[in-house]
Design a protein around this motif. Sequence first.
Motif, short mmCIF file in Angstrom:
data_model
loop_
_atom_site.label_atom_id
_atom_site.label_comp_id
_atom_site.label_asym_id
_atom_site.label_seq_id
_atom_site.Cartn_x
_atom_site.Cartn_y
_atom_site.Cartn_z
N ILE B 85 0.87 -1.18 0.00
CA ILE B 85 0.00 0.00 0.00
C ILE B 85 0.90 1.23 0.00
O ILE B 85 1.78 1.35 0.87
CB ILE B 85 -0.92 0.03 1.24
N GLY B 106 -2.75 -0.94 -3.00
CA GLY B 106 -3.46 0.23 -2.51
C GLY B 106 -2.65 1.49 -2.69
O GLY B 106 -1.43 1.45 -2.83
N ALA B 120 -8.29 -0.02 3.99
CA ALA B 120 -7.34 -0.37 2.94
C ALA B 120 -6.59 -1.65 3.29
O ALA B 120 -6.48 -2.57 2.46
CB ALA B 120 -6.35 0.77 2.72
#
Lengths: 288, 215
Positions: B85, B106, B120
Amino acid sequence: MLLKDSISNEQSRYRTQEINTVYQLAEKDRQIARQNNLRNILIALFLFLLLSLGFLYNRYRLQQRNRYQQELNRQQNEMFNAISLAQEQERKRIAQDIHDSLGSVLSAAKLKMIEAKESKPELTTDEKFLSGIGLLDEASAELRNISHNIMPATLSKLGLIPALKNLCEKVISHKGLQVRFIAHDFENRADEQTEITIYRIVLELINNVVKHAAASRATVQLVKYPDYINITVEDNGRGFDTAKTADEKKGIGLGSVAARVDYLKGKMDIDSMPGKGTTVVVDIPLAS
Amino acid sequence: MLTTTKKIQLLVADDHAILRDGIVSLLQTEPEFQVACTAAGGYEVLELFGKHNIDVCLLDINMPGLDGIETAKLIRQRKPDIKIIMLTTYNDREIISELVHIGVSGYLLKNSDKAELVEAINKVMKGRHYFSEEVEKIILEGLTEKKNIEVIPLTERELEIVQLLAKEYTNEKIAAELHISYRTVETHRKNIMQKTKTGNLAGLIKYAMNKGLVK
Protein backbone atom coordinates in the motif's frame (compact mmCIF):
# COMPACT_ATOMS: atom_id res chain seq x y z
CA MET A 1 88.51 94.02 -86.75
CA LEU A 2 90.51 92.28 -84.23
CA LEU A 3 88.77 94.08 -81.51
CA LYS A 4 85.51 93.30 -83.10
CA ASP A 5 86.57 89.73 -83.31
CA SER A 6 87.71 89.72 -79.83
CA ILE A 7 84.48 91.31 -78.79
CA SER A 8 82.50 88.81 -80.73
CA ASN A 9 84.73 86.10 -79.28
CA GLU A 10 84.16 87.53 -75.97
CA GLN A 11 80.47 87.60 -76.71
CA SER A 12 80.36 84.09 -77.98
CA ARG A 13 82.34 82.86 -75.00
CA TYR A 14 79.97 84.68 -72.85
CA ARG A 15 77.13 83.10 -74.68
CA THR A 16 78.70 79.70 -74.49
CA GLN A 17 79.18 80.28 -70.85
CA GLU A 18 75.61 81.34 -70.63
CA ILE A 19 74.48 78.30 -72.54
CA ASN A 20 76.64 76.22 -70.31
CA THR A 21 75.14 77.77 -67.28
CA VAL A 22 71.67 77.31 -68.62
CA TYR A 23 72.53 73.79 -69.49
CA GLN A 24 74.03 73.20 -66.10
CA LEU A 25 70.99 74.73 -64.50
CA ALA A 26 68.72 72.56 -66.55
CA GLU A 27 70.89 69.63 -65.68
CA LYS A 28 70.64 70.55 -62.06
CA ASP A 29 66.89 70.94 -62.42
CA ARG A 30 66.70 67.55 -63.97
CA GLN A 31 68.88 66.19 -61.24
CA ILE A 32 66.67 67.80 -58.67
CA ALA A 33 63.64 66.48 -60.47
CA ARG A 34 65.18 63.01 -60.51
CA GLN A 35 65.98 63.33 -56.86
CA ASN A 36 62.48 64.59 -56.24
CA ASN A 37 61.09 61.64 -58.13
CA LEU A 38 63.13 59.25 -56.07
CA ARG A 39 62.06 61.04 -52.95
CA ASN A 40 58.44 60.89 -54.01
CA ILE A 41 58.72 57.19 -54.72
CA LEU A 42 60.38 56.69 -51.38
CA ILE A 43 57.70 58.70 -49.66
CA ALA A 44 55.01 56.78 -51.50
CA LEU A 45 56.66 53.53 -50.56
CA PHE A 46 56.95 54.67 -47.01
CA LEU A 47 53.34 55.76 -46.93
CA PHE A 48 52.30 52.49 -48.49
CA LEU A 49 54.24 50.57 -45.90
CA LEU A 50 52.76 52.71 -43.18
CA LEU A 51 49.28 52.15 -44.52
CA SER A 52 49.74 48.41 -44.84
CA LEU A 53 51.14 48.31 -41.35
CA GLY A 54 48.19 50.32 -40.15
CA PHE A 55 45.85 48.02 -42.00
CA LEU A 56 47.50 44.91 -40.62
CA TYR A 57 47.51 46.37 -37.15
CA ASN A 58 43.86 47.24 -37.47
CA ARG A 59 43.02 43.75 -38.68
CA TYR A 60 45.02 42.29 -35.84
CA ARG A 61 43.14 44.46 -33.40
CA LEU A 62 39.80 43.48 -34.90
CA GLN A 63 40.74 39.83 -34.67
CA GLN A 64 41.85 40.36 -31.11
CA ARG A 65 38.56 42.04 -30.36
CA ASN A 66 36.63 39.27 -32.08
CA ARG A 67 38.55 36.69 -30.13
CA TYR A 68 37.92 38.66 -26.99
CA GLN A 69 34.22 38.89 -27.84
CA GLN A 70 34.06 35.18 -28.51
CA GLU A 71 35.81 34.45 -25.26
CA LEU A 72 33.42 36.80 -23.50
CA ASN A 73 30.43 35.10 -25.16
CA ARG A 74 31.77 31.71 -24.22
CA GLN A 75 32.27 32.80 -20.65
CA GLN A 76 28.81 34.34 -20.56
CA ASN A 77 27.33 31.13 -21.92
CA GLU A 78 29.21 29.10 -19.37
CA MET A 79 28.05 31.42 -16.67
CA PHE A 80 24.46 31.18 -17.87
CA ASN A 81 24.76 27.38 -17.96
CA ALA A 82 26.22 27.25 -14.48
CA ILE A 83 23.52 29.57 -13.19
CA SER A 84 20.66 27.65 -14.74
CA LEU A 85 22.13 24.37 -13.55
CA ALA A 86 22.45 25.74 -10.03
CA GLN A 87 18.98 27.22 -10.27
CA GLU A 88 17.38 23.95 -11.32
CA GLN A 89 19.22 22.01 -8.63
CA GLU A 90 18.11 24.56 -6.09
CA ARG A 91 14.53 24.34 -7.34
CA LYS A 92 14.65 20.57 -7.03
CA ARG A 93 16.03 20.81 -3.51
CA ILE A 94 13.45 23.39 -2.42
CA ALA A 95 10.59 21.42 -3.97
CA GLN A 96 11.71 18.24 -2.21
CA ASP A 97 12.32 20.05 1.05
CA ILE A 98 8.91 21.67 1.05
CA HIS A 99 7.25 18.46 0.02
CA ASP A 100 9.21 16.23 2.35
CA SER A 101 9.91 18.09 5.53
CA LEU A 102 7.02 20.48 5.75
CA GLY A 103 4.66 17.98 4.12
CA SER A 104 5.58 15.28 6.60
CA VAL A 105 5.08 17.58 9.57
CA LEU A 106 1.65 18.54 8.26
CA SER A 107 0.73 14.90 7.71
CA ALA A 108 2.00 14.00 11.16
CA ALA A 109 -0.02 16.83 12.70
CA LYS A 110 -3.09 15.50 10.96
CA LEU A 111 -2.38 11.99 12.25
CA LYS A 112 -2.11 13.35 15.79
CA MET A 113 -5.47 15.04 15.45
CA ILE A 114 -7.03 11.86 14.10
CA GLU A 115 -5.59 9.99 17.07
CA ALA A 116 -7.01 12.59 19.42
CA LYS A 117 -10.38 12.17 17.73
CA GLU A 118 -10.17 8.40 18.26
CA SER A 119 -9.51 8.68 21.97
CA LYS A 120 -11.93 11.56 22.64
CA PRO A 121 -15.23 10.85 20.86
CA GLU A 122 -16.60 14.28 21.84
CA LEU A 123 -14.10 15.82 19.37
CA THR A 124 -15.87 14.24 16.39
CA THR A 125 -18.62 16.83 16.81
CA ASP A 126 -16.35 19.72 17.78
CA GLU A 127 -16.61 22.04 14.80
CA LYS A 128 -13.48 24.01 15.60
CA PHE A 129 -11.50 20.82 15.88
CA LEU A 130 -12.88 19.52 12.59
CA SER A 131 -12.24 22.75 10.74
CA GLY A 132 -8.68 22.60 12.11
CA ILE A 133 -8.29 19.20 10.42
CA GLY A 134 -9.80 20.69 7.25
CA LEU A 135 -7.26 23.52 7.32
CA LEU A 136 -4.43 21.02 7.65
CA ASP A 137 -5.72 19.24 4.55
CA GLU A 138 -5.88 22.54 2.72
CA ALA A 139 -2.33 23.35 3.76
CA SER A 140 -1.13 19.97 2.46
CA ALA A 141 -2.88 20.49 -0.88
CA GLU A 142 -1.45 24.01 -1.21
CA LEU A 143 2.00 22.72 -0.39
CA ARG A 144 1.73 20.04 -3.07
CA ASN A 145 0.78 22.69 -5.63
CA ILE A 146 3.68 24.94 -4.70
CA SER A 147 6.15 22.11 -4.75
CA HIS A 148 4.76 20.91 -8.08
CA ASN A 149 5.16 24.34 -9.66
CA ILE A 150 8.74 24.62 -8.49
CA MET A 151 9.67 21.16 -9.73
CA PRO A 152 7.10 18.56 -10.73
CA ALA A 153 7.61 15.28 -8.89
CA THR A 154 6.70 13.35 -12.03
CA LEU A 155 9.68 14.90 -13.79
CA SER A 156 12.24 13.94 -11.19
CA LYS A 157 10.67 10.56 -10.43
CA LEU A 158 9.54 9.26 -13.82
CA GLY A 159 11.17 11.51 -16.40
CA LEU A 160 10.38 13.93 -19.19
CA ILE A 161 7.64 12.12 -21.11
CA PRO A 162 5.34 11.25 -18.17
CA ALA A 163 5.87 14.79 -16.85
CA LEU A 164 4.88 16.34 -20.19
CA LYS A 165 1.90 14.01 -20.45
CA ASN A 166 0.82 15.15 -17.02
CA LEU A 167 1.33 18.77 -17.99
CA CYS A 168 -0.83 18.43 -21.11
CA GLU A 169 -3.57 16.69 -19.10
CA LYS A 170 -3.52 19.52 -16.58
CA VAL A 171 -3.83 22.11 -19.36
CA ILE A 172 -6.81 20.23 -20.79
CA SER A 173 -8.64 20.03 -17.48
CA HIS A 174 -7.77 23.51 -16.18
CA LYS A 175 -7.47 25.73 -19.25
CA GLY A 176 -9.94 24.12 -21.60
CA LEU A 177 -7.36 23.94 -24.36
CA GLN A 178 -7.41 20.63 -26.25
CA VAL A 179 -3.81 19.51 -26.23
CA ARG A 180 -2.69 16.44 -28.05
CA PHE A 181 0.58 15.03 -26.79
CA ILE A 182 2.61 12.62 -28.86
CA ALA A 183 5.99 11.24 -27.92
CA HIS A 184 7.82 8.96 -30.31
CA ASP A 185 10.65 6.58 -29.38
CA PHE A 186 11.49 7.67 -25.87
CA GLU A 187 12.43 4.46 -24.10
CA ASN A 188 15.48 5.83 -22.37
CA ARG A 189 15.74 8.90 -20.22
CA ALA A 190 18.03 11.74 -21.19
CA ASP A 191 20.33 13.31 -18.63
CA GLU A 192 18.54 15.19 -15.88
CA GLN A 193 19.53 18.70 -16.88
CA THR A 194 18.46 18.14 -20.51
CA GLU A 195 15.11 16.71 -19.39
CA ILE A 196 14.45 19.61 -17.03
CA THR A 197 15.39 22.18 -19.68
CA ILE A 198 13.21 20.54 -22.35
CA TYR A 199 10.36 20.38 -19.84
CA ARG A 200 10.70 24.10 -19.20
CA ILE A 201 10.85 24.84 -22.94
CA VAL A 202 7.62 22.93 -23.60
CA LEU A 203 6.00 24.40 -20.47
CA GLU A 204 6.73 27.92 -21.68
CA LEU A 205 5.59 27.16 -25.23
CA ILE A 206 2.29 25.77 -23.88
CA ASN A 207 1.93 28.76 -21.54
CA ASN A 208 2.39 31.01 -24.56
CA VAL A 209 -0.36 29.21 -26.42
CA VAL A 210 -2.68 29.52 -23.41
CA LYS A 211 -1.83 33.19 -22.81
CA HIS A 212 -1.49 34.67 -26.27
CA ALA A 213 -2.73 32.38 -29.02
CA ALA A 214 -6.48 32.29 -28.31
CA ALA A 215 -6.35 28.76 -29.71
CA SER A 216 -8.83 25.92 -29.21
CA ARG A 217 -6.45 23.13 -30.12
CA ALA A 218 -2.75 22.51 -29.78
CA THR A 219 -0.39 19.66 -30.53
CA VAL A 220 2.77 18.94 -28.59
CA GLN A 221 5.03 16.42 -30.23
CA LEU A 222 8.46 15.08 -29.33
CA VAL A 223 10.20 12.86 -31.85
CA LYS A 224 13.48 11.22 -31.03
CA TYR A 225 16.10 10.86 -33.74
CA PRO A 226 19.41 9.05 -33.25
CA ASP A 227 21.28 12.31 -32.69
CA TYR A 228 18.64 14.86 -31.76
CA ILE A 229 15.20 15.46 -30.32
CA ASN A 230 12.60 17.36 -32.30
CA ILE A 231 10.01 19.33 -30.37
CA THR A 232 7.02 20.71 -32.25
CA VAL A 233 4.32 22.81 -30.61
CA GLU A 234 1.48 23.79 -32.95
CA ASP A 235 -1.69 25.70 -32.28
CA ASN A 236 -4.69 26.83 -34.34
CA GLY A 237 -4.74 30.27 -32.73
CA ARG A 238 -4.52 33.78 -34.05
CA GLY A 239 -0.86 33.64 -34.97
CA PHE A 240 1.39 36.67 -35.37
CA ASP A 241 3.74 38.36 -37.79
CA THR A 242 7.12 36.66 -37.52
CA ALA A 243 8.77 39.81 -38.85
CA LYS A 244 8.22 41.31 -35.42
CA THR A 245 11.35 42.50 -33.69
CA ALA A 246 13.25 40.31 -31.28
CA ASP A 247 12.12 42.53 -28.41
CA GLU A 248 8.49 41.91 -29.11
CA LYS A 249 9.14 38.20 -29.30
CA LYS A 250 10.69 38.45 -25.86
CA GLY A 251 7.50 40.07 -24.69
CA ILE A 252 5.50 37.01 -25.65
CA GLY A 253 7.78 34.69 -23.74
CA LEU A 254 9.90 33.39 -26.57
CA GLY A 255 13.01 35.08 -25.20
CA SER A 256 13.43 32.70 -22.29
CA VAL A 257 12.62 29.77 -24.57
CA ALA A 258 15.41 30.92 -26.88
CA ALA A 259 17.84 31.15 -23.95
CA ARG A 260 17.03 27.58 -22.90
CA VAL A 261 17.33 26.33 -26.49
CA ASP A 262 20.74 28.05 -26.69
CA TYR A 263 21.72 26.42 -23.44
CA LEU A 264 21.14 23.00 -25.04
CA LYS A 265 22.88 24.21 -28.23
CA GLY A 266 19.63 23.67 -30.10
CA LYS A 267 17.84 25.54 -32.87
CA MET A 268 14.44 27.16 -32.81
CA ASP A 269 12.22 28.09 -35.72
CA ILE A 270 8.99 30.02 -35.37
CA ASP A 271 6.47 29.75 -38.18
CA SER A 272 3.39 31.88 -37.86
CA MET A 273 1.05 34.04 -39.85
CA PRO A 274 -1.74 36.24 -38.55
CA GLY A 275 -4.88 34.12 -38.42
CA LYS A 276 -3.10 30.91 -39.38
CA GLY A 277 -1.83 29.59 -36.05
CA THR A 278 1.73 29.18 -34.85
CA THR A 279 4.19 26.33 -35.15
CA VAL A 280 7.34 26.41 -33.05
CA VAL A 281 9.96 23.84 -34.00
CA VAL A 282 12.91 23.17 -31.71
CA ASP A 283 15.73 20.73 -32.42
CA ILE A 284 17.91 19.70 -29.49
CA PRO A 285 21.12 17.81 -30.31
CA LEU A 286 21.87 14.76 -28.15
CA ALA A 287 25.31 14.09 -26.77
CA SER A 288 26.41 10.79 -28.32
CA MET B 1 -9.33 -14.30 21.19
CA LEU B 2 -6.83 -13.51 18.49
CA THR B 3 -3.37 -14.87 18.86
CA THR B 4 -0.42 -12.77 17.82
CA THR B 5 0.34 -14.99 14.85
CA LYS B 6 -3.10 -14.29 13.41
CA LYS B 7 -2.57 -10.56 13.52
CA ILE B 8 -1.87 -8.88 10.22
CA GLN B 9 1.86 -8.19 10.16
CA LEU B 10 2.69 -4.69 8.92
CA LEU B 11 5.82 -2.94 7.83
CA VAL B 12 5.78 0.86 7.84
CA ALA B 13 8.37 2.64 5.70
CA ASP B 14 8.78 6.40 5.83
CA ASP B 15 11.94 8.43 6.10
CA HIS B 16 10.40 10.87 8.53
CA ALA B 17 10.40 9.53 12.08
CA ILE B 18 7.65 11.88 13.20
CA LEU B 19 5.32 10.56 10.51
CA ARG B 20 6.39 6.94 10.91
CA ASP B 21 5.64 7.09 14.62
CA GLY B 22 2.33 8.75 13.95
CA ILE B 23 1.26 6.00 11.56
CA VAL B 24 2.48 3.30 13.93
CA SER B 25 0.65 4.67 16.94
CA LEU B 26 -2.49 4.96 14.86
CA LEU B 27 -2.27 1.37 13.64
CA GLN B 28 -1.32 -0.08 16.99
CA THR B 29 -4.70 0.86 18.43
CA GLU B 30 -6.29 -1.70 16.11
CA PRO B 31 -6.32 -5.13 17.75
CA GLU B 32 -6.03 -7.11 14.50
CA PHE B 33 -2.92 -5.25 13.32
CA GLN B 34 0.65 -5.67 14.43
CA VAL B 35 3.37 -3.34 13.25
CA ALA B 36 6.19 -5.84 12.96
CA CYS B 37 8.86 -3.36 11.98
CA THR B 38 9.54 0.08 10.55
CA ALA B 39 12.03 1.33 8.00
CA ALA B 40 13.39 4.70 6.93
CA GLY B 41 14.44 3.71 3.41
CA GLY B 42 13.97 1.22 0.59
CA TYR B 43 17.08 -0.86 1.27
CA GLU B 44 16.08 -1.23 4.89
CA VAL B 45 12.66 -2.49 3.77
CA LEU B 46 14.25 -5.19 1.62
CA GLU B 47 16.51 -6.27 4.49
CA LEU B 48 13.60 -6.53 6.92
CA PHE B 49 11.80 -9.03 4.72
CA GLY B 50 14.41 -11.62 5.66
CA LYS B 51 13.75 -11.18 9.38
CA HIS B 52 9.99 -10.78 9.53
CA ASN B 53 6.96 -12.37 8.02
CA ILE B 54 5.27 -9.35 6.53
CA ASP B 55 1.73 -9.36 5.16
CA VAL B 56 1.30 -5.74 4.16
CA CYS B 57 3.92 -3.14 3.46
CA LEU B 58 3.05 0.56 3.79
CA LEU B 59 5.44 2.52 1.59
CA ASP B 60 6.24 6.18 1.30
CA ILE B 61 7.46 7.36 -2.12
CA ASN B 62 10.10 9.89 -1.19
CA MET B 63 12.80 8.01 0.63
CA PRO B 64 16.55 8.42 0.43
CA GLY B 65 18.48 5.70 -1.37
CA LEU B 66 15.90 3.42 -2.91
CA ASP B 67 12.66 5.38 -3.29
CA GLY B 68 9.17 3.94 -2.87
CA ILE B 69 8.65 3.31 -6.59
CA GLU B 70 11.85 1.27 -6.95
CA THR B 71 11.20 -0.51 -3.67
CA ALA B 72 7.69 -1.49 -4.80
CA LYS B 73 9.15 -2.88 -8.04
CA LEU B 74 11.68 -4.99 -6.16
CA ILE B 75 9.13 -6.26 -3.64
CA ARG B 76 6.89 -7.35 -6.53
CA GLN B 77 9.77 -9.27 -8.08
CA ARG B 78 11.14 -10.88 -4.93
CA LYS B 79 8.09 -11.28 -2.68
CA PRO B 80 5.00 -11.36 -4.89
CA ASP B 81 2.78 -12.42 -1.93
CA ILE B 82 3.39 -9.29 0.10
CA LYS B 83 0.70 -6.66 -0.41
CA ILE B 84 1.90 -3.13 -0.99
CA ILE B 85 0.00 0.00 0.00
CA MET B 86 1.50 3.31 -1.00
CA LEU B 87 1.07 5.99 1.64
CA THR B 88 2.23 9.23 0.10
CA THR B 89 1.47 12.87 -0.57
CA TYR B 90 2.01 12.47 -4.33
CA ASN B 91 -1.18 12.69 -6.34
CA ASP B 92 0.36 13.01 -9.82
CA ARG B 93 -1.48 10.78 -12.24
CA GLU B 94 1.62 9.39 -13.93
CA ILE B 95 3.12 8.38 -10.61
CA ILE B 96 -0.13 6.73 -9.54
CA SER B 97 -0.52 4.84 -12.81
CA GLU B 98 3.13 3.78 -12.76
CA LEU B 99 2.60 2.25 -9.32
CA VAL B 100 -0.68 0.61 -10.27
CA HIS B 101 1.19 -0.81 -13.26
CA ILE B 102 3.93 -2.15 -10.98
CA GLY B 103 1.20 -3.93 -9.04
CA VAL B 104 0.61 -2.18 -5.74
CA SER B 105 -2.69 -3.11 -4.08
CA GLY B 106 -3.46 0.23 -2.51
CA TYR B 107 -2.71 3.88 -2.88
CA LEU B 108 -3.51 6.24 -0.03
CA LEU B 109 -2.78 9.91 0.29
CA LYS B 110 -1.30 11.01 3.56
CA ASN B 111 -4.33 13.08 4.40
CA SER B 112 -6.40 9.87 4.72
CA ASP B 113 -7.97 9.24 8.08
CA LYS B 114 -7.68 6.17 10.22
CA ALA B 115 -10.84 4.50 8.96
CA GLU B 116 -9.47 4.61 5.41
CA LEU B 117 -6.15 3.16 6.46
CA VAL B 118 -7.85 0.31 8.30
CA GLU B 119 -10.21 -0.38 5.43
CA ALA B 120 -7.34 -0.37 2.94
CA ILE B 121 -5.32 -2.91 4.91
CA ASN B 122 -8.30 -5.18 5.40
CA LYS B 123 -9.28 -4.98 1.74
CA VAL B 124 -5.85 -5.75 0.31
CA MET B 125 -5.53 -8.68 2.72
CA LYS B 126 -8.59 -10.11 0.99
CA GLY B 127 -6.83 -9.74 -2.35
CA ARG B 128 -8.68 -6.61 -3.38
CA HIS B 129 -7.54 -3.10 -4.21
CA TYR B 130 -8.01 0.09 -2.29
CA PHE B 131 -7.50 3.62 -3.53
CA SER B 132 -8.28 6.88 -1.76
CA GLU B 133 -11.29 8.63 -3.18
CA GLU B 134 -9.07 11.36 -4.64
CA VAL B 135 -6.72 8.78 -6.18
CA GLU B 136 -9.64 6.88 -7.68
CA LYS B 137 -10.92 10.12 -9.22
CA ILE B 138 -7.53 10.82 -10.74
CA ILE B 139 -7.33 7.32 -12.22
CA LEU B 140 -10.85 7.60 -13.67
CA GLU B 141 -10.14 11.03 -15.15
CA GLY B 142 -7.13 9.50 -16.80
CA LEU B 143 -9.32 6.89 -18.45
CA THR B 144 -11.83 9.38 -19.83
CA GLU B 145 -9.16 11.78 -21.09
CA LYS B 146 -7.19 8.96 -22.59
CA LYS B 147 -8.35 9.68 -26.11
CA ASN B 148 -6.80 13.13 -26.12
CA ILE B 149 -3.48 11.95 -24.85
CA GLU B 150 -3.32 8.58 -26.55
CA VAL B 151 -0.13 7.99 -28.44
CA ILE B 152 -1.37 7.92 -32.02
CA PRO B 153 1.32 8.02 -34.65
CA LEU B 154 0.29 11.03 -36.74
CA THR B 155 -0.93 14.49 -35.80
CA GLU B 156 -3.71 16.17 -37.78
CA ARG B 157 -1.21 18.41 -39.50
CA GLU B 158 0.93 15.43 -40.43
CA LEU B 159 -2.07 13.63 -41.79
CA GLU B 160 -2.92 16.65 -43.95
CA ILE B 161 0.61 16.63 -45.29
CA VAL B 162 0.53 12.91 -46.07
CA GLN B 163 -2.72 13.41 -47.97
CA LEU B 164 -1.26 16.30 -49.96
CA LEU B 165 1.88 14.29 -50.68
CA ALA B 166 -0.33 11.52 -52.01
CA LYS B 167 -1.82 14.13 -54.36
CA GLU B 168 1.71 14.74 -55.63
CA TYR B 169 2.02 18.16 -54.00
CA THR B 170 5.55 19.50 -53.65
CA ASN B 171 6.79 20.95 -50.36
CA GLU B 172 6.31 24.47 -51.75
CA LYS B 173 2.72 23.77 -52.72
CA ILE B 174 2.01 22.17 -49.36
CA ALA B 175 3.50 25.19 -47.58
CA ALA B 176 1.27 27.54 -49.58
CA GLU B 177 -1.81 25.34 -49.11
CA LEU B 178 -1.43 25.04 -45.33
CA HIS B 179 -0.10 28.57 -44.73
CA ILE B 180 3.09 27.32 -43.12
CA SER B 181 6.71 27.78 -44.10
CA TYR B 182 8.72 25.47 -46.33
CA ARG B 183 10.96 24.69 -43.39
CA THR B 184 8.02 23.63 -41.24
CA VAL B 185 6.80 21.32 -44.01
CA GLU B 186 10.27 19.78 -44.10
CA THR B 187 10.23 19.25 -40.35
CA HIS B 188 6.82 17.61 -40.52
CA ARG B 189 7.93 15.35 -43.37
CA LYS B 190 11.04 14.29 -41.47
CA ASN B 191 8.96 13.57 -38.37
CA ILE B 192 6.41 11.57 -40.37
CA MET B 193 9.15 9.44 -41.91
CA GLN B 194 10.83 8.95 -38.55
CA LYS B 195 7.59 7.94 -36.87
CA THR B 196 6.35 5.63 -39.62
CA LYS B 197 9.87 4.28 -40.13
CA THR B 198 9.63 4.88 -43.86
CA GLY B 199 12.74 5.94 -45.73
CA ASN B 200 11.30 7.75 -48.72
CA LEU B 201 8.15 9.21 -50.22
CA ALA B 202 7.13 5.98 -51.97
CA GLY B 203 7.44 4.05 -48.72
CA LEU B 204 5.42 6.69 -46.90
CA ILE B 205 2.61 6.65 -49.46
CA LYS B 206 2.55 2.85 -49.30
CA TYR B 207 2.35 3.03 -45.50
CA ALA B 208 -0.45 5.62 -45.69
CA MET B 209 -2.42 3.49 -48.13
CA ASN B 210 -1.99 0.37 -46.00
CA LYS B 211 -3.25 2.21 -42.96
CA GLY B 212 -6.12 3.72 -44.91
CA LEU B 213 -4.87 7.26 -44.32
CA VAL B 214 -5.22 8.10 -48.01
CA LYS B 215 -7.56 6.77 -50.68
